[in-house]
Scaffold this motif. Structure first.
Motif, PDB file in Angstrom:
ATOM      1  N   LEU A  92      -4.618  -9.648   8.789  1.00 50.82           N
ATOM      2  CA  LEU A  92      -5.462  -8.519   9.180  1.00 50.82           C
ATOM      3  C   LEU A  92      -4.665  -7.244   9.430  1.00 50.82           C
ATOM      4  O   LEU A  92      -5.072  -6.162   9.019  1.00 50.82           O
ATOM      5  N   ASP A  93      -3.510  -7.372  10.072  1.00 52.34           N
ATOM      6  CA  ASP A  93      -2.740  -6.175  10.410  1.00 52.34           C
ATOM      7  C   ASP A  93      -2.060  -5.531   9.197  1.00 52.34           C
ATOM      8  O   ASP A  93      -1.598  -4.404   9.266  1.00 52.34           O
ATOM      9  N   GLU A  94      -2.008  -6.224   8.066  1.00 50.77           N
ATOM     10  CA  GLU A  94      -1.401  -5.649   6.863  1.00 50.77           C
ATOM     11  C   GLU A  94      -2.409  -4.894   6.002  1.00 50.77           C
ATOM     12  O   GLU A  94      -2.018  -4.075   5.167  1.00 50.77           O
ATOM     13  N   VAL A  95      -3.686  -5.145   6.200  1.00 50.39           N
ATOM     14  CA  VAL A  95      -4.719  -4.515   5.368  1.00 50.39           C
ATOM     15  C   VAL A  95      -4.603  -2.995   5.441  1.00 50.39           C
ATOM     16  O   VAL A  95      -4.631  -2.303   4.420  1.00 50.39           O
ATOM     17  N   GLU A  96      -4.447  -2.468   6.646  1.00 48.23           N
ATOM     18  CA  GLU A  96      -4.382  -1.025   6.830  1.00 48.23           C
ATOM     19  C   GLU A  96      -3.130  -0.410   6.201  1.00 48.23           C
ATOM     20  O   GLU A  96      -3.118   0.752   5.826  1.00 48.23           O
ATOM     21  N   ARG A  97      -2.096  -1.203   6.045  1.00 47.83           N
ATOM     22  CA  ARG A  97      -0.827  -0.675   5.519  1.00 47.83           C
ATOM     23  C   ARG A  97      -0.757  -0.642   3.999  1.00 47.83           C
ATOM     24  O   ARG A  97       0.171  -0.078   3.436  1.00 47.83           O
ATOM     25  N   VAL A  98      -1.726  -1.239   3.336  1.00 46.29           N
ATOM     26  CA  VAL A  98      -1.738  -1.213   1.871  1.00 46.29           C
ATOM     27  C   VAL A  98      -2.031   0.210   1.406  1.00 46.29           C
ATOM     28  O   VAL A  98      -2.997   0.828   1.840  1.00 46.29           O
ATOM     29  N   ASP A  99      -1.184   0.738   0.546  1.00 41.35           N
ATOM     30  CA  ASP A  99      -1.405   2.057  -0.044  1.00 41.35           C
ATOM     31  C   ASP A  99      -2.263   1.854  -1.294  1.00 41.35           C
ATOM     32  O   ASP A  99      -1.757   1.782  -2.418  1.00 41.35           O
ATOM     33  N   ALA A 100      -3.565   1.744  -1.068  1.00 36.74           N
ATOM     34  CA  ALA A 100      -4.488   1.436  -2.160  1.00 36.74           C
ATOM     35  C   ALA A 100      -4.424   2.486  -3.255  1.00 36.74           C
ATOM     36  O   ALA A 100      -4.464   2.147  -4.441  1.00 36.74           O
ATOM     37  N   MET A 124     -15.022   2.254  -0.576  1.00 37.30           N
ATOM     38  CA  MET A 124     -14.848   0.804  -0.451  1.00 37.30           C
ATOM     39  C   MET A 124     -13.544   0.482   0.282  1.00 37.30           C
ATOM     40  O   MET A 124     -13.522  -0.397   1.150  1.00 37.30           O
ATOM     41  N   VAL A 125     -12.469   1.187  -0.052  1.00 34.89           N
ATOM     42  CA  VAL A 125     -11.186   0.962   0.623  1.00 34.89           C
ATOM     43  C   VAL A 125     -11.317   1.274   2.102  1.00 34.89           C
ATOM     44  O   VAL A 125     -10.859   0.503   2.956  1.00 34.89           O
ATOM     45  N   GLN A 126     -11.976   2.381   2.428  1.00 30.67           N
ATOM     46  CA  GLN A 126     -12.170   2.739   3.833  1.00 30.67           C
ATOM     47  C   GLN A 126     -12.973   1.655   4.554  1.00 30.67           C
ATOM     48  O   GLN A 126     -12.642   1.269   5.676  1.00 30.67           O
ATOM     49  N   ARG A 127     -14.012   1.162   3.907  1.00 29.85           N
ATOM     50  CA  ARG A 127     -14.836   0.118   4.530  1.00 29.85           C
ATOM     51  C   ARG A 127     -14.033  -1.166   4.750  1.00 29.85           C
ATOM     52  O   ARG A 127     -14.121  -1.808   5.801  1.00 29.85           O
ATOM     53  N   ILE A 128     -13.218  -1.548   3.767  1.00 29.82           N
ATOM     54  CA  ILE A 128     -12.364  -2.732   3.904  1.00 29.82           C
ATOM     55  C   ILE A 128     -11.427  -2.569   5.089  1.00 29.82           C
ATOM     56  O   ILE A 128     -11.258  -3.487   5.896  1.00 29.82           O
ATOM     57  N   ARG A 129     -10.820  -1.402   5.211  1.00 36.72           N
ATOM     58  CA  ARG A 129      -9.909  -1.147   6.338  1.00 36.72           C
ATOM     59  C   ARG A 129     -10.649  -1.236   7.673  1.00 36.72           C
ATOM     60  O   ARG A 129     -10.129  -1.779   8.636  1.00 36.72           O
ATOM     61  N   GLN A 130     -11.852  -0.666   7.718  1.00 38.60           N
ATOM     62  CA  GLN A 130     -12.645  -0.708   8.953  1.00 38.60           C
ATOM     63  C   GLN A 130     -12.992  -2.150   9.320  1.00 38.60           C
ATOM     64  O   GLN A 130     -12.900  -2.540  10.501  1.00 38.60           O
ATOM     65  N   LEU A 131     -13.389  -2.928   8.338  1.00 36.74           N
ATOM     66  CA  LEU A 131     -13.757  -4.316   8.602  1.00 36.74           C
ATOM     67  C   LEU A 131     -12.564  -5.128   9.115  1.00 36.74           C
ATOM     68  O   LEU A 131     -12.696  -5.917  10.046  1.00 36.74           O
ATOM     69  N   ALA A 132     -11.404  -4.912   8.506  1.00 38.67           N
ATOM     70  CA  ALA A 132     -10.206  -5.623   8.943  1.00 38.67           C
ATOM     71  C   ALA A 132      -9.793  -5.198  10.339  1.00 38.67           C
ATOM     72  O   ALA A 132      -9.425  -6.046  11.179  1.00 38.67           O
TER      73      ALA A 132
END
Length: 136
Positions: A92-100, A124-132
């Motif tokens: 979970l903590d790595e999701v935000e660090r992905v440079d999509a 979609m990327v923003q939503r994924i980050r929010q969910l994580a």
């Protein structure tokens, strides 16, 4: 930082000669995804900011992020599959660090999607980050 599944997509894109072939490949990736049960295609899972209808349902197991997605547009469904390959299985903590943006640029998507589609991918990327982040 990309997952092995995303690296596979990037390697396939390197072998495809033109954007039409890559476009077809993205659509095929979307077709191969299991469908999201219509019971989960509700306002709570809908992604705002997409021209097409898009739903993302998170699944968190053992601190790792995963999701199911659905769209009413074939190319967008394929883009969901690409994002799934990019994020699925990450802690979970790595999701935000992905440079999509950088990872997707490796595929050339930024040069070949319409402005509306590009905005939808960002949503979609923003939503994924929010969910994580909410799950973490």
């Amino acid at each position: 930082m990309a997952t092995a599944a995303f690296e596979d997509i990037a390697e396939t894109f390197d072998f495809l000669d033109d954007w039409e072939e890559r476009y077809r490949h993205v659509i095929e990736l979307g077709k191969a995804m299991p469908p999201l049960d219509p019971a989960f295609q509700v306002p709570a899972t809908k992604v705002d900011g997409c021209a097409s209808q898009v739903w993302i349902l998170p699944r968190i197991e053992d601190g790792r992020f995963d999701f199911q997605g659905e769209s009413d547009a074939m190319i967008v469904r394929g883009l969901i599959a690409v994002l799934h390959a990019l994020y699925s299985g990450l802690p979970l903590d790595e999701v935000e660090r992905v440079d999509a943006q950088a990872e997707l640029a490796r595929l050339g998507l930024d040069d070949h999607l319409s402005a509306q589609r590009s905005n939808g991918v960002r949503a979609m990327v923003q939503r994924i980050r929010q969910l994580a982040a909410a799950a973490g």
